[in-house]
Each structure stands twice: as structure tokens, then as C-alpha cells.
Scaffold this active site. Structure first.
Site, PDB file in Angstrom:
ATOM      1  N   ASN B 202       0.800  -0.930  -0.220  1.00  0.00           N
ATOM      2  CA  ASN B 202       0.415  -0.103   0.185  1.00  0.00           C
ATOM      3  C   ASN B 202       0.377   1.117   0.081  1.00  0.00           C
ATOM      4  OD1 ASN B 202       0.992  -0.035   2.878  1.00  0.00           O
ATOM      5  ND2 ASN B 202      -1.221   0.252   3.657  1.00  0.00           N
ATOM      6  N   HIS B 234       3.975   7.848   1.348  1.00  0.00           N
ATOM      7  CA  HIS B 234       3.636   7.375   2.121  1.00  0.00           C
ATOM      8  C   HIS B 234       4.568   5.846   2.209  1.00  0.00           C
ATOM      9  CE1 HIS B 234       0.456   3.411   3.138  1.00  0.00           C
ATOM     10  NE2 HIS B 234       1.405   3.869   4.381  1.00  0.00           N
ATOM     11  N   ASN B 325       3.045   3.997  12.865  1.00  0.00           N
ATOM     12  CA  ASN B 325       3.211   2.253  13.006  1.00  0.00           C
ATOM     13  C   ASN B 325       4.283   2.830  13.988  1.00  0.00           C
ATOM     14  OD1 ASN B 325       1.498   1.377  11.651  1.00  0.00           O
ATOM     15  ND2 ASN B 325       2.908   0.485  10.423  1.00  0.00           N
ATOM     16  N   GLY B 374      -5.819   8.166   0.951  1.00  0.00           N
ATOM     17  CA  GLY B 374      -6.685   7.418   0.280  1.00  0.00           C
ATOM     18  C   GLY B 374      -6.272   6.077  -0.132  1.00  0.00           C
ATOM     19  N   HIS B 399      -5.473   6.814   9.831  1.00  0.00           N
ATOM     20  CA  HIS B 399      -3.962   6.958   8.993  1.00  0.00           C
ATOM     21  C   HIS B 399      -4.936   6.335   7.281  1.00  0.00           C
ATOM     22  CE1 HIS B 399      -4.597   2.139   8.373  1.00  0.00           C
ATOM     23  NE2 HIS B 399      -2.826   2.586   8.092  1.00  0.00           N
ATOM     24  N   GLY B 400      -5.661   5.813   7.606  1.00  0.00           N
ATOM     25  CA  GLY B 400      -5.885   5.733   6.515  1.00  0.00           C
ATOM     26  C   GLY B 400      -7.918   5.871   5.530  1.00  0.00           C
TER      27      GLY B 400
END
Lengths: 156, 476
Positions: B202, B234, B325, B374, B399-400
């Protein structure tokens, strides 16, 4: 005549050979890998293959290079995690993908070999990079039909 | 998730009272739709977290929560070391300090659309992404130690960026308390050629257009205006973080019986904060945070190189860099008492509100930027930490978008090439070495990011500032 009865009237038990196989199972954002086989060692080999299936199509990986892996752990489950993590480590530092595996397990000790080749992005189109084998759904066990199952969730 | 087992506290806050081994309640944030669509295993996992020693106040899940390992993704829990509190490698995750950095460009959308295709190609060539990629930098042992101690500061000292960047990174770009000696040789070897790489899964680099502004005042402070172009990066601590997670998850699980620790589930393996193993993990994990900060700093430098070619004279400035994290030592008020706690945020963003002493001066009056990623084709969001009293979830937010379909299921629904073609029709260019990877990351595999953002806003976790639409997405 019943299917397990011969013409002479004797009863026989037909045992289907257990075929080694590798499969993926669903887990949220990550991927479950599962190896099945007639022995613990073949289940581990298939779990290695399943790990590669999460990344690419293993049949596209040529067995050009062999890497030897040794692990030791206090139980089968941790030994599986160590085996998969050793493969992930070798993939990472050598930038290899593997397509074939051989495992020998002697008690708490595993000696394995993995055959593969450097990542070729156009041919292998690798989907994800495994980060590590987790303790989630980690198990090594035998089913009632004698099939060994070796599985866990891999963070990708 | 079966809502009948929960008590609804407000529109977007739900509570699961302690039962069995749980020491504290569980609080789940999310709309009725988000919570009812959440996997039951999220509740099972966060209930287990609520049973860990030394946990304080409650165990929380964010609106984007989904099934993880150990902790759910989108889980937040704080532990008091003076009450036997613990640290869990599974509570941080393998991708230590995975996070988002957003860069401001000052470029307007029409300027970028002139060169969108060639810019996408150049970014794809310049930013190493995907399995088998490697960075241009090789770290020897000495440089590795410097990097693990100094994070983004090390990268800036080596010429990858500006000192001003450091003012806009959590911990000023350098996590204190890192213990490079606690990082294994294997972790170091995995990282040796991975500095400045995006990774896969991701992780992404997106060029985005500010499509909506929800809060004009805060947006102006952040330098955001409709039609402006920003870049979001990211990624995390790459192989080094993955190996630290691997090493310590194993060690914590195997050490548990000898320490008299009974684990309800092996994946919850932990160590007391005040133990040699706990302190060693924290030291290694903080080194992992520095690795992630350095990694995003180097990628920032690479992006600047590409943009300098297309837009000479344009300066890319760092809006902020947030990790999602981590386990961080922070002060929080709990029932009127100020306490020093170790806050695990796994797939959750720190969201300090206005006036928090740890914020850079730029954000003292607004609160910190919070980035909600997104999913290639859907809106990302910039939010701001809400200065609520009392704080919600130890000042954390989502966070997403959070996955709603597994990778396995996604592959049954989508083909990568079709996803790329459909997004192109909508003006979004996707560059990835793997069409299968694109299919696994199809926008439809994720929850509705707007619904997640609305729920975080409604719950008071953070406030909406701006919405971002992707124009270019580089996937690993």
C-alpha cells in the site's frame, strides 16, 4: 457391492495419496500462506511455495541459484516462522525470487534449500514484498487424513 | 460486527465493556455503517489488547480499523511502566514508523496537467519502488549507525534536503533513545541498499490536487488552497524495520513462558517496558523510526530533483511528516493525573491539538497536520489535531481508508490493467511495475475514505482541513 468391497468379497481400504499443495488464504491487509503435504517437511516446502505465490507465479522463476537455509526452533510452529522468515531475508538481501524448495527436518532442526533467480520485474511482475511471517494463525499440525498443514499470516 | 454487543456513546463512539480478562473497556470510533461493516476479529483483537498488563484508560480503534496481527490495524493503546505496562512488537507492526510526508509545491493544477504524463514517467524512473528495487546509496556500518541515531537529520547532513525540513517532521526528524546496538546484523544487511526506496503493497508516492478546503483558516496556515498541487510520500522503515519486527516478535513470544507471561494469543507477544528485552526493543524500534524518517527525507530529495527539471525555480517545502506505526513515550492526562505513558499507535496517527508543547511553532496555534491516505482513485485528506479536553484516544486519529476486502478477494474482483485504464479516464495516472499489485490495491478494496474522514471529524479525533484528489500515483 459396496465401493470398498472387492469381487471376492474382501474389504480393502483405498487410501488416496496426499498430494503436496500450496495455497493462499485471505487475511485483511496481509496474506495467509499454507502448505500441505504427506510429511511435515513437504508441508514446509509447500508453505515456501505459497509465500512465493503471494509475490509472483513461482513457475516463472528459473532455478538458477541455490541458497541453503538452516533454522532451529523449540517447536514446529516457530520453526515454520523461522523458515519463512529466512526465505524473506534471503529474498531481500540477495534480491532473489524462489520457485523450488527442499526441506529436511530433524527434530527441532531444519535444513532447507531454495532455488531461484534474481528478480526480473518485467517477467516476474512481483506484486508485493513480504515483510515478515507473523504469529497470526500460525500452526503446524496433521489433519485426520494424515495431511500435514503448515500455515501463518505474512505481513506484506 | 454485531452492534448489539456494543454500547453507543455518541454518533461515532461505541464502547465494549470489560469482560473476562479485559482490564479496561474498548472504545471504537466510527459511524454505525463503518462499525457494522468492520470484521468481528477487530473486536476480538482489541479485546485482547485491553487485557494486557499496565494498560491505561481504554483500548481504542480508529474508524479505519481492520484485522491485523497482534493489535488490529487502527489500534491505539497506552501502557504505564510503573504499573507493569508492556511494549508489544505486534502493537507497532513490521513496518516501523510507516508514515506520510506531504510536500507543498506552490504549483497550480493547470501547470501540472501540461506535463502530467512525462512527470509521472520521470518520478517512476527516479523513485525506486517495488520488489527487487534498490536505492542509489549503500550504507557501511558506520553510516548505518549514524543514520539509526540521527534519522532525517543524518540525511540532511549528507545533503538530502534542507535543515528547514527538520522543523516539519515529528521529533524534529530525529527520534531520541535509539539504540543501534539493539538492531541485528540481519536488519542492517536488509537495509544496506534500501535507503530512499518506496517499497510495495500500500506504499505510494502521489501527486495530488487540493480539491476541497473545509477549514480556510487552518488550510491557509498549512499553505493549502484549492487547485494547489501537493505531493504525498507514504512509506516506512523498509527491510530494517521489517527485520526488527521479525526478530523481536520471535524473541518476545519465546521469552514469555520463562517470564511467567501467559499470552491469550501468541501474536500478542510482549515484554514489560521495564525489562531488558522491553528496553532493547524500544531502542531498536526507535532506530527503526529514524530509518523511516531518513528514508522519507531521501525520497523527498529525489522528488525535488525531478520537479526541478519540470518546474525550474519551484521550491518544494515540507508541510509535515507523520508516522502511524509507533510506540512513543508521551505525557497524557488520565482522570486528571498527568502520566508518562508508552502509546502504541498501529495504523493510527498522532494528532496533537493546538498548544501541545511538542509541536513545532508553525503549528502551535492550529494543531498538527494529520494525513489520511486514500487509495489511488479516491480522496486523501489533510486533517488537524483536535485540542479536545479530555483528549480522545491519547490524541490519535485514523491513518487511511482501511481495507474492506483482502488482497485475495481483490484479485477476484479486479484486473490491474483495467484499474489503470479506468483511472486514466478520470485523469489519474498510475505507474507500477506490477499489474497484480495494482489489482490488489484497487480503490474498491478499501473503505470509503470520505466516510472514514467524516467519522474521525465527527468523533472529534481530528478536524477536516482539505481534501486531495490524486493526479499521479507511483505504486511499488
Amino acid at each position: 457391492m459396496l465401493p470398498w468391497q472387492t469381487h471376492e468379497g474382501r474389504f480393502v481400504v483405498k487410501v488416496q495419496p496426499i498430494k503436496p499443495r500450496a495455497e493462499l488464504f485471505a487475511h485483511g491487509a496481509d496474506i495467509g500462506v499454507r502448505g500441505l503435504g504427506p510429511t511435515r517437511a513437504t508441508a514446509f516446502e509447500q508453505a515456501g511455495l505459497a509465500l512465493m505465490m503471494a509475490v509472483t507465479e513461482p513457475s516463472r522463476v528459473a532455478p538458477q541459484t541455490a541458497v541453503e537455509i538452516q533454522c532451529e526452533a523449540p517447536n514446529d510452529a516457530v520453526l515454520l516462522m523461522d523458515w519463512l522468515n529466512a526465505l524473506i531475508y534471503e529474498m531481500s538481501v540477495r534480491r532473489l525470487l524462489f520457485g523450488r524448495f527442499a526441506v529436511v527436518i530433524d527434530g527441532e532442526r531444519l535444513i532447507g534449500q531454495a532455488w531461484g533467480e534474481p528478480v526480473n520485474r518485467s517477467r516476474h511482475t512481483p506484486a508485493v514484498e513480504p515483510k515478515g511471517a507473523t504469529l497470526t494463525l500460525l500452526k503446524v499440525e496433521t489433519r485426520r487424513d494424515g495431511t500435514w498443514v503448515a500455515q501463518c499470516v505474512v505481513d506484506v | 460486527m454485531d452492534l448489539s454487543q456494543l454500547k453507543q456513546v455518541s454518533t461515532c463512539e461505541w464502547r465494549h465493556e470489560p469482560q473476562g480478562a479485559m482490564r479496561v473497556p474498548v472504545v471504537l470510533y466510527g459511524s454505525q455503517t463503518l462499525i457494522s461493516e468492520m470484521d468481528d476479529k477487530v473486536l476480538k483483537q482489541i479485546d485482547h489488547v485491553a487485557s494486557l498488563p499496565g494498560i491505561v484508560d481504554a483500548a481504542y480503534t480508529m474508524p479505519d480499523a481492520h484485522w491485523g496481527y497482534g493489535f488490529p490495524i487502527g489500534g491505539v493503546a497506552a501502557f504505564d511502566p510503573e504499573e507493569g505496562g508492556v511494549v508489544s512488537a505486534g502493537g507497532v507492526g513490521f513496518d516501523i514508523s510507516c508514515g506520510v510526508r506531504t510536500l507543498l509545491t506552490g504549483i497550480r493544477s493547470p501547470e501540472l496537467r501540461h506535463c502530467q504524463e512525462s512527470l509521472a514517467d520521470s518520478l517512476f524512473r527516479a523513485i525506486p519502488a517495488g520488489v527487487g528495487s534498490k536505492g542509489a546509496i549503500t550504507l557501511d556500518s558506520t553510516e548505518m549507525d549514524h543514520m539509526l541515531l540521527s534519522g532525517a537529520r543524518w540525511a540532511v547532513e549528507r545533503g538530502f534536503g534542507n535543515p528547514e525540513d527538520l522543523e516539519h517532521i515529528e521529533e524534529s526528524g530525529q527520534m531520541s533513545g535509539a539504540l543501534p546496538v539493539a538492531v541485528s546484523e540481519r536488519a542492517r544487511l536488509r537495509q544496506r541498499r534500501e535507503m530512499g526506496t518506496l517499497g510495495s503493497g500500500n506504499h505510494y508516492l502521489e501527486v495530488q490536487e487540493v480539491s476541497t478546503v473545509f477549514d480556510n483558516t487552518t488550510a491557509a496556515t498549512f499553505g493549502l488552497a484549492e487547485g494547489n498541487i501537493v505531493i504525498s510520500i507514504h512509506c516506512g522503515s523498509r527491510g530494517l524495520g521489517h527485520q526488527i519486527g521479525t526478530d523481536f516478535l520471535r524473541e518476545m513470544a519465546l521469552a514469555a513462558p520463562a517470564e511467567g507471561i501467559h499470552l491469550p494469543d501468541l501474536e500478542l507477544a510482549y515484554a514489560p517496558i521495564r525489562s531488558a528485552l522491553g528496553e532493547r526493543y524500544l531502542g531498536a524500534m526507535r532506530a527503526g523510526i529514524n530509518c523511516a524518517l531518513a528514508n522519507r527525507q531521501i525520497i523527498t530529495h529525489l522528488v525535488r530533483g525531478v520537479f526541478a527539471h519540470f518546474f525550474p525555480g519551484v521550491e518544494l517545502t515540507t508541510l509535515f511528516d507523520v508516522s502511524h506505526n509507533t510506540c512513543k513515550e508521551e505525557n497524557h492526562d488520565v482522570a486528571g493525573n498527568r502520566r508518562r505513558l508508552f502509546v502504541h499507535r498501529k495504523g493510527a496517527t498522532r494528532a496533537f491539538g493546538a498548544g501541545h508543547p511538542d509541536l513545532p511553532e508553525t503549528f502551535a496555534a492550529t494543531g498538527q497536520p494529520v494525513f489520511i491516505g486514500g487509495s489511488m482513485g479516491t480522496m486523501s485528506a489533510i486533517m488537524v489535531g483536535a485540542a479536545t479536553r479530555p483528549e480522545h484516544a491519547f490524541a490519535s486519529s485514523c491513518h487511511g481508508a482501511g481495507r474492506q476486502l483482502s488482497r485475495h478477494q481483490a484479485l477476484k474482483h479486479w484486473r490491474g490493467r483495467k484499474v489503470v485504464d479506468e483511472l486514466r479516464k478520470r485523469g489519474i495516472i498510475i505507474k507500477s511495475p506490477s499489474m497484480r499489485g495494482v489489482a490488489e490495491e484497487a480503490p474498491g478494496a478499501y473503505k470509503n475514505s470520505a466516510a472514514v474522514v467524516d467519522a474521525a471529524h465527527e468523533a472529534g479525533l481530528s478536524r477536516k482541513v482539505a481534501g486531495l484528489q490524486p493526479l499521479i500515483c507511483i505504486k511499488g
